[in-house]
Scaffold this motif. Structure first.
Motif, PDB file in Angstrom:
ATOM      1  N   TYR A  38       1.007  -1.334   0.038  1.00 37.84           N
ATOM      2  CA  TYR A  38      -0.133   0.563  -0.421  1.00 37.84           C
ATOM      3  C   TYR A  38       1.309   1.253  -0.334  1.00 37.84           C
ATOM      4  CZ  TYR A  38      -2.785   3.897   1.214  1.00 37.84           C
ATOM      5  OH  TYR A  38      -3.532   5.233   1.570  1.00 37.84           O
ATOM      6  N   PHE A  39       1.773   1.203   0.819  1.00 39.82           N
ATOM      7  CA  PHE A  39       2.375   2.584   0.459  1.00 39.82           C
ATOM      8  C   PHE A  39       2.874   2.593  -0.908  1.00 39.82           C
ATOM      9  CE2 PHE A  39       4.457   5.610   4.035  1.00 39.82           C
ATOM     10  CZ  PHE A  39       5.494   5.543   3.129  1.00 39.82           C
ATOM     11  N   THR A  40       3.680   1.891  -0.836  1.00 41.09           N
ATOM     12  CA  THR A  40       4.890   1.897  -2.114  1.00 41.09           C
ATOM     13  C   THR A  40       3.636   2.091  -3.319  1.00 41.09           C
ATOM     14  OG1 THR A  40       5.387   0.188  -1.927  1.00 41.09           O
ATOM     15  CG2 THR A  40       5.787   0.700  -4.121  1.00 41.09           C
ATOM     16  N   CYS A  41       2.531   2.038  -3.355  1.00 42.03           N
ATOM     17  CA  CYS A  41       1.503   1.844  -4.340  1.00 42.03           C
ATOM     18  C   CYS A  41       0.787   3.714  -4.612  1.00 42.03           C
ATOM     19  CB  CYS A  41       0.204   1.220  -4.454  1.00 42.03           C
ATOM     20  SG  CYS A  41       0.672  -0.324  -4.754  1.00 42.03           S
ATOM     21  N   ALA A  42       0.686   3.959  -2.789  1.00 42.59           N
ATOM     22  CA  ALA A  42       0.739   5.338  -2.549  1.00 42.59           C
ATOM     23  C   ALA A  42       2.014   5.849  -2.807  1.00 42.59           C
ATOM     24  CB  ALA A  42       0.158   5.394  -1.560  1.00 42.59           C
ATOM     25  N   VAL A  43       2.843   6.003  -2.636  1.00 48.34           N
ATOM     26  CA  VAL A  43       3.942   6.939  -3.073  1.00 48.34           C
ATOM     27  C   VAL A  43       3.557   7.221  -4.608  1.00 48.34           C
ATOM     28  CG1 VAL A  43       6.279   7.001  -3.315  1.00 48.34           C
ATOM     29  CG2 VAL A  43       5.170   5.876  -1.293  1.00 48.34           C
ATOM     30  N   ALA A  44       3.191   6.368  -5.675  1.00 46.14           N
ATOM     31  CA  ALA A  44       3.078   6.050  -7.314  1.00 46.14           C
ATOM     32  C   ALA A  44       1.946   6.469  -6.766  1.00 46.14           C
ATOM     33  CB  ALA A  44       2.938   4.506  -7.639  1.00 46.14           C
ATOM     34  N   SER A  45       0.957   6.542  -6.382  1.00 45.16           N
ATOM     35  CA  SER A  45      -0.621   7.667  -6.610  1.00 45.16           C
ATOM     36  C   SER A  45      -0.426   9.096  -6.459  1.00 45.16           C
ATOM     37  CB  SER A  45      -1.512   6.817  -5.611  1.00 45.16           C
ATOM     38  OG  SER A  45      -2.455   7.763  -6.052  1.00 45.16           O
ATOM     39  N   VAL A  46       0.489   9.702  -5.848  1.00 47.89           N
ATOM     40  CA  VAL A  46       1.120  11.124  -5.644  1.00 47.89           C
ATOM     41  C   VAL A  46       1.970  11.278  -6.545  1.00 47.89           C
ATOM     42  CG1 VAL A  46      -0.034  10.799  -3.355  1.00 47.89           C
ATOM     43  CG2 VAL A  46       2.213  10.527  -3.554  1.00 47.89           C
ATOM     44  N   ASN A  47       2.739  10.506  -6.975  1.00 40.85           N
ATOM     45  CA  ASN A  47       3.600  11.513  -7.551  1.00 40.85           C
ATOM     46  C   ASN A  47       4.966  11.733  -7.292  1.00 40.85           C
ATOM     47  OD1 ASN A  47       3.335  10.634 -10.166  1.00 40.85           O
ATOM     48  ND2 ASN A  47       1.173  12.156  -9.957  1.00 40.85           N
ATOM     49  N   ARG A  48       5.797  10.925  -6.676  1.00 43.05           N
ATOM     50  CA  ARG A  48       6.356  10.979  -5.906  1.00 43.05           C
ATOM     51  C   ARG A  48       7.671  10.387  -5.745  1.00 43.05           C
ATOM     52  NH1 ARG A  48       7.585  15.413  -3.075  1.00 43.05           N
ATOM     53  NH2 ARG A  48       9.113  13.688  -1.315  1.00 43.05           N
ATOM     54  N   ALA A  49       8.572  10.598  -6.272  1.00 47.43           N
ATOM     55  CA  ALA A  49       9.839   9.985  -6.712  1.00 47.43           C
ATOM     56  C   ALA A  49       9.602   8.492  -5.559  1.00 47.43           C
ATOM     57  CB  ALA A  49      11.112  10.536  -6.201  1.00 47.43           C
ATOM     58  N   PRO A  50      10.232   7.705  -6.406  1.00 48.85           N
ATOM     59  CA  PRO A  50      10.709   7.087  -6.988  1.00 48.85           C
ATOM     60  C   PRO A  50       9.624   7.125  -8.731  1.00 48.85           C
ATOM     61  CG  PRO A  50      11.060   4.836  -6.096  1.00 48.85           C
ATOM     62  CD  PRO A  50      10.299   6.607  -5.560  1.00 48.85           C
ATOM     63  N   PHE A  51       8.703   7.786  -8.221  1.00 49.33           N
ATOM     64  CA  PHE A  51       7.360   7.080  -9.284  1.00 49.33           C
ATOM     65  C   PHE A  51       7.025   9.004  -9.862  1.00 49.33           C
ATOM     66  CE2 PHE A  51       6.514   2.996  -8.582  1.00 49.33           C
ATOM     67  CZ  PHE A  51       6.714   2.869  -7.021  1.00 49.33           C
ATOM     68  N   ASP A  52       8.045  10.100  -9.971  1.00 51.53           N
ATOM     69  CA  ASP A  52       7.630  11.513 -10.785  1.00 51.53           C
ATOM     70  C   ASP A  52       8.217  11.768 -11.457  1.00 51.53           C
ATOM     71  OD1 ASP A  52      10.580  13.345  -8.811  1.00 51.53           O
ATOM     72  OD2 ASP A  52      10.508  11.624  -9.837  1.00 51.53           O
ATOM     73  N   LEU A  53       7.822  11.133 -12.951  1.00 52.07           N
ATOM     74  CA  LEU A  53       8.385  11.672 -14.070  1.00 52.07           C
ATOM     75  C   LEU A  53       7.393  12.280 -14.515  1.00 52.07           C
ATOM     76  CD1 LEU A  53       6.717   7.867 -14.405  1.00 52.07           C
ATOM     77  CD2 LEU A  53       8.858   8.160 -15.494  1.00 52.07           C
ATOM     78  N   ALA A  54       6.546  12.673 -13.894  1.00 52.12           N
ATOM     79  CA  ALA A  54       5.791  13.384 -14.581  1.00 52.12           C
ATOM     80  C   ALA A  54       6.187  14.914 -14.306  1.00 52.12           C
ATOM     81  CB  ALA A  54       4.376  13.670 -13.371  1.00 52.12           C
ATOM     82  N   GLU A  55       6.866  14.710 -13.049  1.00 50.00           N
ATOM     83  CA  GLU A  55       7.941  16.439 -12.805  1.00 50.00           C
ATOM     84  C   GLU A  55       9.163  16.098 -12.964  1.00 50.00           C
ATOM     85  OE1 GLU A  55       4.925  15.902  -8.684  1.00 50.00           O
ATOM     86  OE2 GLU A  55       7.144  16.452  -8.472  1.00 50.00           O
ATOM     87  N   ALA A  56       9.314  15.066 -13.860  1.00 48.08           N
ATOM     88  CA  ALA A  56      10.740  14.492 -13.679  1.00 48.08           C
ATOM     89  C   ALA A  56      11.356  15.950 -14.046  1.00 48.08           C
ATOM     90  CB  ALA A  56      11.293  14.064 -14.945  1.00 48.08           C
ATOM     91  N   GLU A  57      12.482  16.585 -13.489  1.00 48.27           N
ATOM     92  CA  GLU A  57      13.453  17.655 -14.140  1.00 48.27           C
ATOM     93  C   GLU A  57      13.805  17.233 -14.234  1.00 48.27           C
ATOM     94  OE1 GLU A  57      11.831  18.813  -9.292  1.00 48.27           O
ATOM     95  OE2 GLU A  57      13.523  17.466  -9.545  1.00 48.27           O
ATOM     96  N   SER A  58      15.248  16.544 -14.583  1.00 49.04           N
ATOM     97  CA  SER A  58      16.425  16.302 -15.789  1.00 49.04           C
ATOM     98  C   SER A  58      15.391  15.890 -17.154  1.00 49.04           C
ATOM     99  CB  SER A  58      16.789  15.102 -15.256  1.00 49.04           C
ATOM    100  OG  SER A  58      16.281  14.460 -14.878  1.00 49.04           O
ATOM    101  N   GLU A  59      14.130  15.569 -16.971  1.00 48.56           N
ATOM    102  CA  GLU A  59      13.590  15.062 -18.152  1.00 48.56           C
ATOM    103  C   GLU A  59      12.704  16.013 -19.302  1.00 48.56           C
ATOM    104  OE1 GLU A  59      13.425  10.790 -16.882  1.00 48.56           O
ATOM    105  OE2 GLU A  59      11.881  11.625 -17.528  1.00 48.56           O
ATOM    106  N   LEU A  60      11.289  16.830 -18.128  1.00 50.22           N
ATOM    107  CA  LEU A  60      10.485  17.272 -19.400  1.00 50.22           C
ATOM    108  C   LEU A  60      10.565  18.450 -18.330  1.00 50.22           C
ATOM    109  CD1 LEU A  60       7.800  14.343 -18.682  1.00 50.22           C
ATOM    110  CD2 LEU A  60       8.793  14.871 -20.458  1.00 50.22           C
ATOM    111  N   VAL A  61      11.703  19.617 -18.049  1.00 49.82           N
ATOM    112  CA  VAL A  61      11.375  20.563 -17.358  1.00 49.82           C
ATOM    113  C   VAL A  61      10.936  20.451 -16.938  1.00 49.82           C
ATOM    114  CG1 VAL A  61      11.005  22.664 -18.158  1.00 49.82           C
ATOM    115  CG2 VAL A  61      11.374  21.204 -19.911  1.00 49.82           C
ATOM    116  N   ALA A  62       9.990  20.995 -16.636  1.00 52.72           N
ATOM    117  CA  ALA A  62       8.848  19.896 -14.909  1.00 52.72           C
ATOM    118  C   ALA A  62       7.528  20.003 -14.961  1.00 52.72           C
ATOM    119  CB  ALA A  62       8.679  21.557 -14.683  1.00 52.72           C
ATOM    120  N   GLY A  63       7.401  19.085 -16.578  1.00 52.70           N
ATOM    121  CA  GLY A  63       5.914  17.836 -16.513  1.00 52.70           C
ATOM    122  C   GLY A  63       5.291  19.093 -17.161  1.00 52.70           C
ATOM    123  N   PHE A  64       4.077  18.303 -16.447  1.00 50.60           N
ATOM    124  CA  PHE A  64       2.787  19.081 -16.712  1.00 50.60           C
ATOM    125  C   PHE A  64       2.746  20.515 -16.130  1.00 50.60           C
ATOM    126  CE2 PHE A  64       1.033  18.852 -12.077  1.00 50.60           C
ATOM    127  CZ  PHE A  64       1.609  18.554 -11.096  1.00 50.60           C
TER     128      PHE A  64
END
Lengths: 446, 111, 354
Positions: free
Chosen positions: A232-258
């Motif tokens: 649950y904790f792992t999936c919750a981390v993914a669900s709120v887009n925190r690293a290591p699941f934070d591709l949406a705001e991936a600073e090194s890839e997408l400037v700042a994402g959405f």
């Protein structure tokens, strides 16, 4: 109608109505809308404080923890040696920034997106209890409601990504939407395990069932629930887009994402939504697995200060015990948030295909397997630390067994009664026996 | 009956359901974007769900159809989600084949 | 200050959510930007979920948020973004379609509102409302049990037979589980990534103005106009005869000369023949107007209406030869119209109709 007659059910509204009734006489009846509005205002104020002040503190904590993990100090100047007021300074800077809307942006959706995100994160706080009965709205399907509303946060992200008019934003938004929606499935499976064990979706009931010694906490109930709490904790981390699941705001890839195109106050709304969601899912983990507002040792119960089951008259010591429960809860949720931050600055970021693989190939089967395991453990009634110490509120897990209808005999004294609110639902139906069903059908046919 | 001061009745819920239904039907009839038609379908199903729940609510009437209303609404929600998924797959295929989502351009089979 | 006392908070909340739901539903219909349409739909469905909570159906309300808003609409928005051809593309519908849709829609709405408010037991609120509290709506356990096959809410059913026959909703539950599995596999397969050889470049669709259609020859226009006039005249004649025949007992004045000539032939006809014929002549007028509006189904309607009229005459008790004669006489102008529509320079008027 006594104001405190229904503890936890619109108590604050009835309290206000009582005061207004005594002050203004018959202008204000006992169920007037004024009391509800005032109660809503009080709850709103308290929850906004939790979210906003929480965001303030968490951002400071994040920078300090990030600094320490990266072998540096973090903010040290604003507000003394530890940089307490750094976030306040940042907040003032953000408010004072220029409000830029990109040329290609859809103006309505661009402006609305941060508020949608924040609104959904905040709506879930309505159902979150901070102490026994102290929830803004004690919804009977509380767990379900929170998970449903958390899934609405993705709308803000999609709208932000689309309406920004930039391809980086669009990619970031799409990735996050896919990730959040996929992770709702294992989160749902993980959530079902404590609900299964307690027999209710009501968060206050789930917290009540863990009252007493820490062995009553659901994480210690059986090994499957123990595993499920980590999933649950792992999936919750993914669900709120925190690293290591934070591709949406991936600073090194997408400037700042959405939220590339967002600056100033709009950006700060996104971040309040993110930290709010972090606190929320940690708080949910605390209630579901770690005992909620109950401490490891039931001090206030031993002292006699806490409210007992069914007690409705207000007492100062009971109030103090509740406040201690609130502090307990906030402490546990903060610990969860700290672990999230710790993980963020330690682990590298996952790619989108790795994120999806983790969800579909690891989290979902593991959660399903643990669900079946916990179900078998509970059905067979195997030994569990839960039986070691009694529940200080006298709470019993709801048991509606699979052969309930067939097994309907008159309630013998040694039988396990059906727990609290389900009894109100199911009534006092004495179970019939299967043989009596058969015999009555034989009589009818004669 | 004054809707603010008096309790709500089943008829009020039916009225809202009717508005949603009619909006959905008009949406289905007039939109040229296939996804707009799909949104009309969702509105129609929601109007129907409101009706079901209103008839099953024990706060609106003394004798109700009880749980049946809520269960039917539940099934409608699930089936609507399934149907939206399939309809979207069809729409995507159509878009991939014709590079347009305009339903007025889906006329290749007509006589 | 009396209003202060009288406002029912539950009704106020209902009004708020109802206005939101209806308002955003209307916005969905009115807007032409597909992304905004999806957003307004989200808000409308969210408000509907609030209405569910107010009716005491909290489980369904939470399910609505989780599945509909959080799942189906996200899917829709993905679809919208995958198929948007240009930034904020809008495909407009023409004014005529709007008028027709608005007419039919408002008629339907009025009918539904009338039906909704006309039944006595739906009109009245619950008498003993103060004894209940909306906070005590606990339906999730009975719903769960009903889905496993036990109808715990019907345990008080007095009839033993009925009680044993209430099997709950286990069977539909299993069916939709299978259904969802099938849909999952099917939709996943249908929407998989495919390779398209020689994929066309994305067209830039202009905002559609109504198509410019060619001029119709004066023969066609004359035919349509004269058809309208003749059909109206015949309809008036039919209705007039029917009304005067209905008033036969009171007076025989007025059109007695014409009646006297026509009456012997129509003695054996049934009573319903004249109003039905009148209605069908009016339908003919409508079809001609539709043909004027460039719709092919008007021509189909013309043929059908003529056949219906012949059938009506044939079944009304007159001599069957009358029906055949009528069919031939009435079909002649229709056939002439069709020939005129299909002839002429390319593209013919027929090909330009839709």
């Amino acid at each position: 109608m006594q104001p405190a007659a229904r503890l936890g059910q619109a108590t604050v509204a009835l309290f206000f109505n009582d005061i207004l009734h005594r002050a203004l006489g018959s202008w204000v009846p006992l169920d007037s809308w004024l009391g509800f509005i005032l109660a809503a205002g009080v709850h709103l104020f308290l929850l906004i404080n939790v979210v906003a002040v929480g965001a303030l503190i968490f951002i400071w904590m994040e920078r300090k923890i990030a600094g320490r993990i990266q072998d540096r100090l973090g903010p040290t100047r604003v507000g003394g040696k530890f940089g307490w007021l750094q976030t306040l300074a940042d907040g003032i800077k953000l408010v004072a920034k220029e409000d830029i809307t990109p040329k290609d942006a859809d103006p309505l959706l661009f402006k609305l997106a941060p508020y949608v995100s924040f609104a959904s994160s905040f709506t879930a706080y309505m159902a979150l209890p901070f102490a026994n009965g102290w929830a803004a709205q004690n919804i009977n399907v509380g767990v379900f409601f929170i998970i449903a509303v958390l899934g609405l946060e993705v709308f803000g992200v999609i709208l932000a990504g689309y309406a920004s008019g930039s391809k980086w934003s669009l990619f970031g938004g799409m990735r996050e939407a896919a990730q959040v929606v996929s992770y709702e499935v294992p989160i749902g499976l993980c959530i079902v395990v404590p609900v299964l064990l307690v027999g209710s979706m009501n968060l206050v009931t789930i917290g009540e069932s863990q009252a007493g010694l820490f062995t009553n906490w659901l994480i210690l109930h059986d090994p499957f629930t123990f595993a499920v709490s980590f999933v649950y904790f792992t999936c919750a981390v993914a669900s709120v887009n925190r690293a290591p699941f934070d591709l949406a705001e991936a600073e090194s890839e997408l400037v700042a994402g959405f939220h590339t195109e967002y600056s100033g106050l709009r950006w700060s709304f996104f971040f309040m939504a993110e930290y709010g969601s972090m606190f929320l899912v940690s708080g949910l983990a605390a209630i579901l697995f770690f005992g909620g507002w109950n401490g490891p040792i039931p001090i206030f119960h031993i002292l006699g200060w806490a409210y007992e089951q069914g007690e409705t008259t207000w007492k100062v010591t009971g109030y103090i015990a509740q406040v201690a429960g609130v502090l307990n809860f906030i402490l546990k949720a903060t610990l969860g948030v700290t672990v999230m931050m710790w993980v963020r600055w330690t682990l590298p970021r996952l790619r989108i295909d790795q994120v999806m693989t983790t969800c579909l190939k690891y989290c979902v089967p593991l959660a399903a397997f643990c669900f079946v395991g916990a179900m078998i453990w509970k059905l067979n009634g195997w030994v569990s630390p839960h039986d070691f110490a009694p529940n200080t509120l006298g709470h019993r897990f709801a048991e509606v067994r699979e052969d309930w209808v067939l097994r309907r005999e008159p309630m013998a004294s040694g039988q396990e009664p059906v727990a609290n609110e389900n009894a109100a639902v199911l009534g006092d139906h004495a179970p019939l026996s299967y043989s009596s069903l058969i015999s009555s059908s034989q009589e009818a046919s004669q | 009956m004054n809707p603010i001061t008096e309790p709500v009745t089943v008829s009020h819920f039916l009225a809202v359901g009717a508005v949603l239904f009619v909006c959905g039907a008009v949406c289905m009839a007039t939109k040229r974007n296939a996804l707009g038609v799909l949104m009309g379908i969702e509105l129609v199903l929601n109007g129907a769900n409101l009706n079901f729940v209103a008839f099953g609510s024990k706060f609106l009437r003394s004798t109700t159809i009880g749980l049946d209303g809520e269960l039917m609404a539940l099934f409608v929600i699930v089936l609507a989600a399934a149907e939206a998924a399939v309809a979207l797959a069809i729409a995507l295929n159509f878009y991939n084949n014709h590079t347009t989502i305009d339903v007025d351009h889906a006329d290749e089979l007509r006589g | 200050m009396m209003l202060l006392a009288a406002i029912n908070p539950h009704s106020l909340a209902f009004l708020l959510f109802a206005l939101l739901a209806c308002g955003f539903a209307i916005a969905v219909v009115m807007t032409s930007n597909i992304v905004r349409m999806a957003f307004y739909l989200t808000l409308s469905l969210g408000a509907t979920s609030g209405l569910f909570f107010l009716a005491g159906a909290e489980f369904v309300g939470a399910m609505q948020l989780l599945i509909y808003v959080g799942g189906t609409l996200v899917l829709l928005i993905f679809g919208v973004m995958l198929t948007a051809q240009a930034r904020f593309i809008s495909m407009k519908t023409s004014g005529a379609e709007w008028v027709m849709a608005a007419g039919v829609g408002s008629a339907l709405l009025l009918l539904l509102l009338y039906a909704g408010f006309s039944v006595e037991s739906w009109n009245k609120p619950r008498a003993d409302l103060s004894s209940l509290s909306i906070f005590d709506a606990r339906t999730s356990t009975p719903i769960g049990l009903a889905l496993s096959g036990v109808r715990v809410d019907q345990l008080d059913e007095p009839s033993e037979q009925l009680r044993r026959g209430m099997s709950g909703y286990l069977f539909p539950f299993v069916i939709i589980s299978m259904h969802l599995l099938v849909v999952l596999i099917g939709a996943g397969y249908m929407a998989r990534t495919k390779r398209f050889a020689g994929r066309l470049a994305v067209e830039q669709l202009a905002v559609v103005a109504p198509r410019a259609r060619g001029p119709r020859s004066s023969a066609i226009m004359g035919g349509i106009v004269s058809g309208v006039f003749v059909n109206m005249l015949l309809a008036v004649l039919c209705f007039g005869y029917w009304l005067s025949a209905a008033a036969k007992a009171e007076e025989q004045g007025g059109m007695s000369k014409l009646l006297g000539q026509v009456a012997p032939y129509l003695q054996s006809a049934a009573d319903w023949l004249c109003p039905v014929l009148g209605l069908l002549f009016l339908a003919n007028v409508l079809m001609l107007l539709v043909v004027y509006g460039w719709q092919k189904w008007g021509v189909v309607g013309l043929v059908l209406v003529t056949i219906l009229q012949a059938l009506a005459i044939g079944n009304s008790g007159l001599h069957p030869a009358v029906a055949w004669v009528f069919l031939v006489i009435a079909m002649a102008p229709v056939a002439l119209l069709i020939v005129l529509l299909c002839s002429g320079p390319r593209p013919t008027v027929w090909e330009q109709m839709d």
